[in-house]
Scaffold this motif. Sequence first.
Motif, short mmCIF file in Angstrom:
data_model
loop_
_atom_site.label_atom_id
_atom_site.label_comp_id
_atom_site.label_asym_id
_atom_site.label_seq_id
_atom_site.Cartn_x
_atom_site.Cartn_y
_atom_site.Cartn_z
N THR A 186 -4.58 -7.07 -7.77
CA THR A 186 -3.14 -6.82 -7.75
C THR A 186 -2.93 -5.44 -7.16
OG1 THR A 186 -3.18 -5.87 -9.98
CG2 THR A 186 -2.76 -8.23 -9.80
N TRP A 187 -1.73 -5.20 -6.64
CA TRP A 187 -1.45 -3.88 -6.08
C TRP A 187 -0.01 -3.48 -6.34
CZ3 TRP A 187 1.99 -3.20 -1.92
CH2 TRP A 187 2.43 -4.37 -1.31
N GLU A 188 0.18 -2.19 -6.36
CA GLU A 188 1.49 -1.62 -6.65
C GLU A 188 1.74 -0.46 -5.70
OE1 GLU A 188 3.03 1.25 -10.22
OE2 GLU A 188 1.75 -0.44 -10.74
N PRO A 189 2.84 -0.51 -4.92
CA PRO A 189 3.10 0.59 -3.99
C PRO A 189 3.45 1.88 -4.71
CG PRO A 189 4.93 -0.96 -4.00
CD PRO A 189 3.85 -1.55 -4.86
N LEU A 234 -4.28 -4.98 2.92
CA LEU A 234 -4.99 -5.50 1.76
C LEU A 234 -5.45 -6.94 2.00
CD1 LEU A 234 -2.73 -4.10 -1.10
CD2 LEU A 234 -4.98 -3.27 -0.41
N ARG A 235 -4.62 -7.73 2.65
CA ARG A 235 -5.01 -9.11 2.98
C ARG A 235 -6.21 -9.11 3.92
NH1 ARG A 235 -0.83 -10.77 6.05
NH2 ARG A 235 -2.09 -10.17 7.86
N VAL A 287 -1.26 2.71 -2.28
CA VAL A 287 -1.12 1.65 -3.28
C VAL A 287 -2.19 1.80 -4.36
CG1 VAL A 287 -0.04 -0.03 -1.73
CG2 VAL A 287 -2.52 0.02 -1.93
N GLU A 337 0.55 -4.60 2.52
CA GLU A 337 0.17 -5.98 2.18
C GLU A 337 -0.70 -6.61 3.26
OE1 GLU A 337 4.71 -6.16 3.04
OE2 GLU A 337 3.24 -4.72 2.25
N ASP A 338 -0.45 -6.26 4.53
CA ASP A 338 -1.27 -6.80 5.62
C ASP A 338 -2.68 -6.23 5.57
OD1 ASP A 338 0.98 -8.16 6.39
OD2 ASP A 338 1.28 -7.06 8.27
#
Length: 201
Positions: free
Chosen positions: A176-179, A11-12, A162, A8-9
């Motif tokens: 959007t993302w999915e692990p 991707l941000r 992801v 998440e970091d």
Amino acid sequence: MFSYPPAEDVLRDLGDKVVGALVDATKAARDDLAEYRLTHAAWVADHSERGLANWIHDRLWAHLRRELTDVDQVSLTDLGNKREVTVGLRYRARVKRHDLTDKVRSYPTKAAVAFWTQSDTLEGLEEIRLGFGYRWDPEERLIGSTVISLRDGLDKETVWAVVVDIESTAGTTTFTWEPVDPSLPQIDLYETAENVEEDDL
């Protein structure tokens, strides 16, 4: 000791424009392959796996280059067998085909080992190396989801991967993302051979 940043970091930090460009470029390459199949089905059928992978890689890179050319803090390196996307001072990515369990393939050359091994350095100065790419279904020979992955070395499992996509709601577009299950992905090594350049597909 090197501390792996969470997905998440990363991707941000990459931001909507970079992640969105990768998703759009993957979709465009998927459309190119569909058109290629429609107009030259026999040519596609005659492709070796490596030949078709090269063709897709060229199409994906061309779309990615167009999408990212004017994005701030993004630079692209295209030196034949070395194609990389650099985002700011912290992230460097290679465009790679991932299999359905998010394995990637690479010859274990010095350059490949150096790239895929995350380097320990002063906190805040680390360069994070990523895999930008797509899932490939070898049975159907189809381009699947867009994937971003982080791995450390050629002989270790993936730290994380992801699946990313674009979602439009109420006039705004976000990704959007999915692990992906981290126990599945890993590097798939080719046999070591003399005078073989790195496979960057």
